[in-house]
Write a protein that holds these residues in place. Structure first.
Motif, PDB file in Angstrom:
ATOM      1  N   ASP A 196       9.146  16.493   8.972  1.00 58.22           N
ATOM      2  CA  ASP A 196       9.866  16.910   7.761  1.00 58.22           C
ATOM      3  C   ASP A 196      11.207  17.561   8.111  1.00 58.22           C
ATOM      4  OD1 ASP A 196       7.756  15.975   6.285  1.00 58.22           O
ATOM      5  OD2 ASP A 196       6.899  17.957   5.862  1.00 58.22           O
ATOM      6  N   TYR A 197      11.221  18.339   9.184  1.00 58.14           N
ATOM      7  CA  TYR A 197      12.463  19.018   9.598  1.00 58.14           C
ATOM      8  C   TYR A 197      13.514  17.984   9.993  1.00 58.14           C
ATOM      9  CZ  TYR A 197      15.245  22.875  11.509  1.00 58.14           C
ATOM     10  OH  TYR A 197      16.241  23.806  11.748  1.00 58.14           O
ATOM     11  N   ALA A 198      13.090  16.945  10.715  1.00 60.03           N
ATOM     12  CA  ALA A 198      14.022  15.885  11.125  1.00 60.03           C
ATOM     13  C   ALA A 198      14.564  15.142   9.908  1.00 60.03           C
ATOM     14  CB  ALA A 198      13.324  14.920  12.078  1.00 60.03           C
ATOM     15  N   ALA A 199      13.693  14.877   8.937  1.00 62.65           N
ATOM     16  CA  ALA A 199      14.125  14.178   7.722  1.00 62.65           C
ATOM     17  C   ALA A 199      15.127  15.020   6.937  1.00 62.65           C
ATOM     18  CB  ALA A 199      12.915  13.842   6.857  1.00 62.65           C
ATOM     19  N   ALA A 200      14.935  16.337   6.920  1.00 63.71           N
ATOM     20  CA  ALA A 200      15.799  17.227   6.143  1.00 63.71           C
ATOM     21  C   ALA A 200      17.130  17.500   6.832  1.00 63.71           C
ATOM     22  CB  ALA A 200      15.074  18.551   5.870  1.00 63.71           C
ATOM     23  N   HIS A 201      17.141  17.570   8.163  1.00 65.69           N
ATOM     24  CA  HIS A 201      18.345  17.983   8.884  1.00 65.69           C
ATOM     25  C   HIS A 201      19.091  16.832   9.555  1.00 65.69           C
ATOM     26  CE1 HIS A 201      16.181  21.786   8.408  1.00 65.69           C
ATOM     27  NE2 HIS A 201      17.338  22.387   8.560  1.00 65.69           N
ATOM     28  N   GLY A 202      18.412  15.727   9.836  1.00 65.54           N
ATOM     29  CA  GLY A 202      19.068  14.585  10.448  1.00 65.54           C
ATOM     30  C   GLY A 202      19.493  14.849  11.887  1.00 65.54           C
ATOM     31  N   ASP A 203      20.328  13.958  12.396  1.00 64.83           N
ATOM     32  CA  ASP A 203      20.789  14.016  13.780  1.00 64.83           C
ATOM     33  C   ASP A 203      21.362  15.397  14.110  1.00 64.83           C
ATOM     34  OD1 ASP A 203      21.321  12.342  16.222  1.00 64.83           O
ATOM     35  OD2 ASP A 203      23.364  13.016  15.822  1.00 64.83           O
ATOM     36  N   PRO A 204      21.022  16.001  15.253  1.00 66.08           N
ATOM     37  CA  PRO A 204      20.314  15.423  16.412  1.00 66.08           C
ATOM     38  C   PRO A 204      18.798  15.471  16.337  1.00 66.08           C
ATOM     39  CG  PRO A 204      21.030  17.645  16.926  1.00 66.08           C
ATOM     40  CD  PRO A 204      21.550  17.352  15.546  1.00 66.08           C
ATOM     41  N   TYR A 205      18.228  15.983  15.236  1.00 70.99           N
ATOM     42  CA  TYR A 205      16.773  15.974  15.096  1.00 70.99           C
ATOM     43  C   TYR A 205      16.312  14.586  14.678  1.00 70.99           C
ATOM     44  CZ  TYR A 205      17.131  21.050  15.289  1.00 70.99           C
ATOM     45  OH  TYR A 205      17.388  22.337  15.689  1.00 70.99           O
ATOM     46  N   CYS A 206      15.156  14.180  15.169  1.00 68.69           N
ATOM     47  CA  CYS A 206      14.615  12.871  14.806  1.00 68.69           C
ATOM     48  C   CYS A 206      13.101  12.900  15.004  1.00 68.69           C
ATOM     49  CB  CYS A 206      15.257  11.752  15.632  1.00 68.69           C
ATOM     50  SG  CYS A 206      15.193  12.002  17.417  1.00 68.69           S
ATOM     51  N   PHE A 207      12.446  11.805  14.647  1.00 71.22           N
ATOM     52  CA  PHE A 207      10.988  11.712  14.784  1.00 71.22           C
ATOM     53  C   PHE A 207      10.663  10.247  15.001  1.00 71.22           C
ATOM     54  CE2 PHE A 207       6.562  11.830  13.239  1.00 71.22           C
ATOM     55  CZ  PHE A 207       6.086  12.945  13.916  1.00 71.22           C
ATOM     56  N   GLN A 208      10.767   9.814  16.253  1.00 74.70           N
ATOM     57  CA  GLN A 208      10.673   8.395  16.566  1.00 74.70           C
ATOM     58  C   GLN A 208       9.658   8.135  17.683  1.00 74.70           C
ATOM     59  OE1 GLN A 208      14.708   7.417  17.660  1.00 74.70           O
ATOM     60  NE2 GLN A 208      15.445   7.481  15.547  1.00 74.70           N
ATOM     61  N   PRO A 209       8.510   7.541  17.348  1.00 77.47           N
ATOM     62  CA  PRO A 209       7.536   7.168  18.383  1.00 77.47           C
ATOM     63  C   PRO A 209       8.146   6.146  19.333  1.00 77.47           C
ATOM     64  CG  PRO A 209       6.581   7.041  16.178  1.00 77.47           C
ATOM     65  CD  PRO A 209       8.056   7.197  16.002  1.00 77.47           C
TER      66      PRO A 209
END
Length: 213
Positions: A196-209
Motif C-alpha cells: 500500500d505504501y508503494a502504491a501511495a508514494h510511487g517511485d522509488p518505492y515499489c512492490f514487484q515480485p
C-alpha cells in the motif's frame, strides 16, 4: 525481521505506518550481515529480511521494494563540490572513505575504476556508513554511498552530491522470505503495508515480485 545498517533506513517509514495500523503487534528488527540473511530466513531465525542484492537460493522468494542508486558525496568545501558533473578520471587522486565489509556493490565500483583505467585510492576504511558520512563531513575525503543513506545530509547541506556518469550504479532493495512458508499474521500485515505504501508514494518505492526467485 533482519536488516543491516543501510536497509534498516528503508524500513523506518514502513515501520512507522505499520505501527499506526497495528499498534498491538510487536515488531523486532535484528541487525544482520546481508550475506547471512537468506540463511537466517531459511533457518526460521527470522520471517522476513531486507537485502540489496538478489538471493541465489530458489527457496527464498524475493520482492523488489525500493530503487536506490549510489551517490558520490563530498564536503561542501571540497574543490569538486561546485561541480555539477565530473568524470571518473577526475577521481583518481581522490581519497575515498570506504566501508570495510566487502559487497557486490563495492566490487562493481572497483571494476568500474579498472575499466576506466583510473586508480581507486581507498585510504581509509570504516565499519559503518554513519562513520563514513561523518568523516567526509570533516573534510577527510570523498565517498560513494547509497543515496538513501545521505538524504538528510544533502538536504541540510552537510554533504554535496556530485554527478559521476560512469558511477550510476542502481541498487534494488528486496524483501525476502521462505517461498514455501506460511507467513504469520504480522508478516502478512507488514507486506500489505509495504504494498500500500508503494502504491501511495510511487517511485522509488515499489512492490514487484521477481520471476524465477
Amino acid at each position: 525481521m533482519a536488516a543491516n545498517e543501510y536497509t534498516c533506513l528503508y524500513l523506518l517509514p514502513l515501520l512507522d505506518e505499520f505501527r499506526r495500523q497495528n499498534p498491538r503487534i510487536k515488531l523486532a528488527v535484528q541487525r544482520s550481515l546481508a550475506s547471512r540473511i537468506p540463511d537466517e530466513v531459511l533457518m526460521h531465525s527470522v520471517e522476513l529480511g531486507v537485502l540489496s542484492f538478489r538471493p541465489d537460493d530458489a527457496q527464498v522468494k524475493s520482492m523488489v521494494v525500493y530503487r536506490d542508486e549510489m551517490a558520490f558525496v563530498v564536503n561542501p568545501k571540497h574543490p569538486l563540490a561546485s561541480s555539477e558533473k565530473v568524470s571518473i578520471r577526475q577521481l583518481g587522486a581522490q581519497n575515498f572513505i570506504a566501508h570495510n565489509i566487502s559487497s557486490p556493490q563495492r566490487l562493481k565500483v572497483i571494476q568500474t575504476f579498472k575499466r576506466h583505467k583510473t586508480p581507486l585510492q581507498m585510504g581509509v576504511e570504516l565499519p559503518s556508513l554513519e562513520a563514513i558520512k561523518r568523516f567526509v563531513e570533516m573534510g577527510n575525503g570523498v565517498a560513494l554511498v547509497p543515496g538513501l543513506t545521505v538524504r538528510t545530509e544533502l538536504q541540510s547541506g552537510a554533504l554535496v552530491k556530485v554527478h559521476v556518469p560512469e558511477l550510476q550504479i542502481e541498487r534494488k532493495l528486496r524483501l525476502v522470505y521462505r517461498r514455501q512458508a506460511g507467513l504469520s499474521h504480522a508478516a502478512l500485515a507488514f507486506l500489505k503495508v509495504v504494498e500500500d505504501y508503494a502504491a501511495a508514494h510511487g517511485d522509488p518505492y515499489c512492490f514487484q515480485p521477481e520471476r524465477g526467485v
